[in-house]
Design an enzyme around this catalytic site. Structure first.
Site, PDB file in Angstrom:
ATOM      1  N   TYR A 142      -9.957 -24.315  19.362  1.00 14.31           N
ATOM      2  CA  TYR A 142     -10.765 -25.269  19.834  1.00 14.31           C
ATOM      3  C   TYR A 142     -11.818 -26.047  18.989  1.00 14.31           C
ATOM      4  O   TYR A 142     -11.572 -27.084  19.252  1.00 14.31           O
ATOM      5  CB  TYR A 142     -11.457 -25.373  21.175  1.00 14.31           C
ATOM      6  CG  TYR A 142     -11.255 -25.637  21.793  1.00 14.31           C
ATOM      7  CD1 TYR A 142     -10.005 -24.658  22.887  1.00 14.31           C
ATOM      8  CD2 TYR A 142     -11.423 -26.512  23.266  1.00 14.31           C
ATOM      9  CE1 TYR A 142      -9.648 -24.941  23.847  1.00 14.31           C
ATOM     10  CE2 TYR A 142     -11.021 -26.539  24.106  1.00 14.31           C
ATOM     11  CZ  TYR A 142      -9.923 -25.974  24.453  1.00 14.31           C
ATOM     12  OH  TYR A 142      -8.957 -25.928  26.326  1.00 14.31           O
ATOM     13  N   LYS A 191      -3.920 -11.065  22.748  1.00 16.27           N
ATOM     14  CA  LYS A 191      -2.873 -11.602  22.115  1.00 16.27           C
ATOM     15  C   LYS A 191      -2.428 -10.468  21.376  1.00 16.27           C
ATOM     16  O   LYS A 191      -2.057 -11.332  20.138  1.00 16.27           O
ATOM     17  CB  LYS A 191      -2.398 -13.014  22.627  1.00 16.27           C
ATOM     18  CG  LYS A 191      -0.473 -13.211  22.350  1.00 16.27           C
ATOM     19  CD  LYS A 191      -0.240 -11.992  23.967  1.00 16.27           C
ATOM     20  CE  LYS A 191       1.807 -13.111  23.382  1.00 16.27           C
ATOM     21  NZ  LYS A 191       2.526 -12.195  24.376  1.00 16.27           N
ATOM     22  N   ASP A 251      -8.908 -21.956  35.267  1.00 17.33           N
ATOM     23  CA  ASP A 251      -8.001 -23.002  36.030  1.00 17.33           C
ATOM     24  C   ASP A 251      -6.771 -22.473  37.081  1.00 17.33           C
ATOM     25  O   ASP A 251      -7.131 -22.680  38.667  1.00 17.33           O
ATOM     26  CB  ASP A 251      -6.961 -24.016  35.460  1.00 17.33           C
ATOM     27  CG  ASP A 251      -7.787 -24.794  34.945  1.00 17.33           C
ATOM     28  OD1 ASP A 251      -9.349 -25.598  35.274  1.00 17.33           O
ATOM     29  OD2 ASP A 251      -7.362 -26.234  34.532  1.00 17.33           O
TER      30      ASP A 251
END
Ligand code: IPM
Ligand code: MG
Length: 357
Positions: A142, A191, A251
């Site tokens: 971001y 990851k 979400d």
């Protein structure tokens, strides 16, 4: 106690849901003898329309000087074609960065009264859903360098993802401390089979886990976590993860409970200052119709009392009032089911305020 709250109502349903949260906060003041001073600042599309920027410098200063910031939602189709530098979301990211809000807590709880609203089969949610996603909020992809340039005759886009040891360590501490106050289970999501940032993340989390022997710690890969959240959500207590994985997983997790309209969040700094907002967006399709569910915002206000103002009793009172309103069968459209009492956004806010003790 007197507290200064900068209120960012934002776009779409933002102003409607914020109004109901303020109604509840005012009732808290009346019952407990506090005074909250609200300063309203435009953010997102409404600020772009008025000032040409998604937040003004003066607005940002008012956020920085507040004891806490309460946010509705930003954005909408009207501003989708704005250049990246002035998009509504840009203001949200700027406030997070400028206020140093690196720790985003996103609790996901299935209210037993709403178990019918979950899209999962009853057998899957039998064990209950009560988890917190601790999302790193001021680093990662971001906030890395970004560019789109011509290379070898075609356009190539770059988005850098960076994490330093200190950024990982401070979010890790928040996560371990959060786990210590709950069921003492922490899953660190990464990851590490592909990304260097994840390998460093995992190393730092492992080192931290030695300081918290009581916490049952595990590393999990993000893809497998996405699956486990659907297959067996009851296994999770606290999850900690980097910025983008946290955006996506939160979400996903919110839908397990039936409605994203119920879910609050807190974005915290190393001090007591924080920003509080529902995790849903500006829902332009229902804006201005008094249909929105204000509970996510009301519960965010409760988190503000708990984390920024040290008012745990008052926060509990709001959460209990929400619980009681649901138990008595009141529902906004998004959580409505046969036999319940359908109410508007303003009616829901009034009910929660009236149920406050
Ligand atoms: C969220 C939102 C934001 C994010 C957007 C609006 C920039 O999706 O708070 O989860 O990606 O962080
Ligand atoms: Mg998101």
């Amino acid at each position: 106690m007197v507290k200064k709250i900068t209120v960012l109502s934002g776009d779409g349903i933002g102003p409607e849901i914020i109004k109901e949260a303020i109604k509840v906060l005012d009732k808290v003041c009346a019952l407990y003898g506090h005074r909250f001073e609200y300063t309203y600042v435009d953010i997102g599309g409404c600020s772009i329309d008025k000032y040409g920027v998604p937040i003004t410098d003066k607005g940002m200063t008012l956020c920085k000087s507040a004891d806490a910031v309460l946010l509705g939602a930003v954005g909408g189709p009207k501003w989708d074609s704005c250049p990246p530098s002035i998009r509504p979301e840009k203001a949200l990211l700027a406030v997070r960065k400028e206020l140093g809000l690196f720790a985003n807590l996103r609790p996901t709880r299935l209210f037993s009264q709403l178990s019918g609203a979950s899209p999962l089969k009853p057998a899957v949610i039998e064990g209950g859903i009560d988890l917190v996603i601790v999302r790193e909020l001021t680093g990662g992809v971001y906030f890395g360098a970004r560019s789109t340039k011509e290379e070898n005759g075609e356009l190539v886009a770059h988005d850098d993802m960076n994490y330093s040891v200190h950024e990982i360590e401070r979010i890790g501490r928040v996560a371990f401390e959060t786990a210590m106050k709950r069921r003492k289970k922490l899953a660190s999501v990464d990851k590490a089979n592909v990304l260097d940032t994840s390998r460093l993340w995992r190393k730092v989390m492992h080192e931290l886990s030695a300081e918290y022997p009581e916490v049952e710690y595990s590393d999990v890969l993000v893809d497998s976590t996405a699956m486990q959240l659907i297959r067996n959500p009851a296994t999770f207590d606290v999850l900690v993860t980097e910025n983008m994985f946290g955006d996506i997983l939160s979400d996903e997790a919110s839908m397990l409970t039936g409605s994203i309209g119920m879910m609050p969040s807190a974005s915290l700094s190393s001090g007591t200052q924080g920003m509080y907002e529902p995790i849903h967006g500006s829902a332009p399709d229902i804006a201005g119709q008094n249909l929105a569910n204000p509970i996510g915002t009301i519960l965010s206000a409760a988190m503000m009392l708990r984390y920024s103002f040290g008012m745990a009793t008052e926060a509990d009172a709001i959460e209990n009032a929400v619980d009681a309103v649901l138990t008595d069968g009141y529902r906004t459209g998004d959580i409505y089911s046969e036999g319940m009492k359908r109410v508007s956004c303003t009616e829901m806010g009034t009910l929660v305020a009236n149920y406050l003790k």
